[in-house]
Design a protein around this motif. Structure first.
Motif, mmCIF file in Angstrom:
data_model
loop_
_atom_site.group_PDB
_atom_site.id
_atom_site.type_symbol
_atom_site.label_atom_id
_atom_site.label_comp_id
_atom_site.label_asym_id
_atom_site.label_seq_id
_atom_site.Cartn_x
_atom_site.Cartn_y
_atom_site.Cartn_z
ATOM 1 N N ALA A 1 -5.676 -0.290 -1.821
ATOM 2 C CA ALA A 1 -4.884 -0.438 -0.958
ATOM 3 C C ALA A 1 -5.494 -0.498 0.536
ATOM 4 O O ALA A 1 -6.783 -0.863 0.527
ATOM 5 C CB ALA A 1 -4.004 0.911 -0.626
ATOM 6 N N HIS A 2 -4.771 -0.943 1.478
ATOM 7 C CA HIS A 2 -5.257 -1.151 3.053
ATOM 8 C C HIS A 2 -4.472 -0.387 4.127
ATOM 9 O O HIS A 2 -3.163 -0.309 3.788
ATOM 10 C CB HIS A 2 -5.649 -2.685 3.211
ATOM 11 N N ASP A 3 -5.392 -0.235 5.281
ATOM 12 C CA ASP A 3 -4.545 0.314 6.258
ATOM 13 C C ASP A 3 -5.322 -0.518 7.636
ATOM 14 O O ASP A 3 -6.418 -1.216 7.256
ATOM 15 C CB ASP A 3 -4.479 1.615 6.674
ATOM 16 N N PRO B 1 0.795 -1.338 0.119
ATOM 17 C CA PRO B 1 -0.070 -0.051 -0.287
ATOM 18 C C PRO B 1 0.871 1.246 0.108
ATOM 19 O O PRO B 1 0.537 2.177 -0.768
ATOM 20 C CB PRO B 1 -0.933 -0.213 1.205
#
Length: 304
Positions: free
Chosen positions: A147-149, A130
């Motif tokens: 993407a990721h968080d 990401p």
């Protein structure tokens, strides 16, 4: 007349710091990038790169060209977006970045559906973590990224980018079936203190989440094996080596001898799509985002 492709090559070298890294970002070979730079030097009658040790540095002439190239490339993209919007057609090349489990769990059905709906769209996938993918979108090297968080480790997104949520993905603790905790309804940090962890390498989002979650409870996790590929982590688990924390997206069926147990509090990562705000009017961006949302919604009921 300066060649746009050669300017793009020089711009990539400036942004990535080396010919090799620029080639990787552009999808070329290093020799192809070097040839572009050499031709640009002949066009401009100026030395653009100087060797320093094993690397290169940009000359003053190159820095001037890079500044110009950045503005020219932005203008070209704006024109391309305007033309595509005017035609109202989903066409052209579109570069998509995605982290590994999204590349495995979301992109195969999404790319297949896009090929059916929009055969004139040339969608290309690049697997990228990401932070790197978001940066590549901001620089124009990717058109869109999945993407990721994690909820406890938010990832900043530059104001020039549009961020659209897909949903939440959860992670479970994976244990060998003979493990003392394999039959539990849920486990927490206290239950897992002293376990030998199979985890992602240092600096990855998943690694940082695991370390932060344990340290918040005053426990230092024992990181015995640092492995980037989830398939390798599962192979170790199948042999009874350690425990792991794996997200559900892209995980697939677990091997015999491996059990998934919910972790409390539930590790939650937020999955989203980003693109440059100035490219939002491009029909291809909207088409890809729509298909990704549909694929996500089709996957959600199967995640358990």
């Amino acid at each position: 007349m300066l060649d746009l492709g050669r300017l793009r090559a020089l711009h990539a070298v400036a942004r990535h710091g080396s010919v090799g890294a620029a080639a990787s970002a552009l999808g070329y070979t290093p020799s192809a990038v070097s040839q572009q730079i050499t031709k640009l030097e002949r066009e401009t009658r100026a030395v653009l790169l100087e060797r320093r040790g094993r690397g290169v540095v940009l000359t003053d002439a190159a820095l001037l060209l890079v500044d110009t190239a950045e503005r020219v490339l932005a203008l070209v993209e704006g024109v391309e977006v305007a033309l595509e919007r005017q035609r109202g057609q989903v066409v052209g090349e579109l570069r998509i970045g995605a982290f590994s489990t999204a590349a495995r769990g979301l992109l195969p059905p999404a790319l297949a559906e896009l090929a059916v709906r929009h055969p004139e769209l040339d969608a290309r996938l690049v697997e990228q973590d990401p932070p790197e993918a978001i940066g590549a979108v901001a620089r124009g090297e990717l058109d869109l990224a999945v993407a990721h968080d994690w909820v406890n480790a938010p990832l900043p997104v530059h104001e020039s980018l549009t961020r659209v949520r897909l949903g939440e993905d959860y992670a479970d603790v994976l244990l060998p079936s003979a493990h003392r905790l394999a039959g539990r309804a849920a486990v927490g940090v206290a239950d897992l203190a002293g376990e030998r962890w199979i985890c992602q390498p240092e600096g990855t989002i998943c690694h940082d989440w695991l370390v932060n979650a344990f340290r918040a409870e005053g426990v230092e996790p024992l990181l015995a094996h640092r492995v980037g590929e989830y398939e390798t982590q599962l192979a170790l688990l199948e042999r009874g080596v350690g425990v792991a924390l794996l997200p559900r997206l892209g995980r697939g069926a677990l091997p015999e001898g491996v059990r998934a147990v919910p972790f409390e509090p539930r590790p939650t990562r937020r999955v989203f799509v980003v693109w440059r705000a100035q490219a939002a009017r491009r029909p291809a961006i909207g088409a890809v985002a729509q298909v990704l949302r549909e694929v996500w919604e089709a996957w959600v009921p199967t995640r358990g």
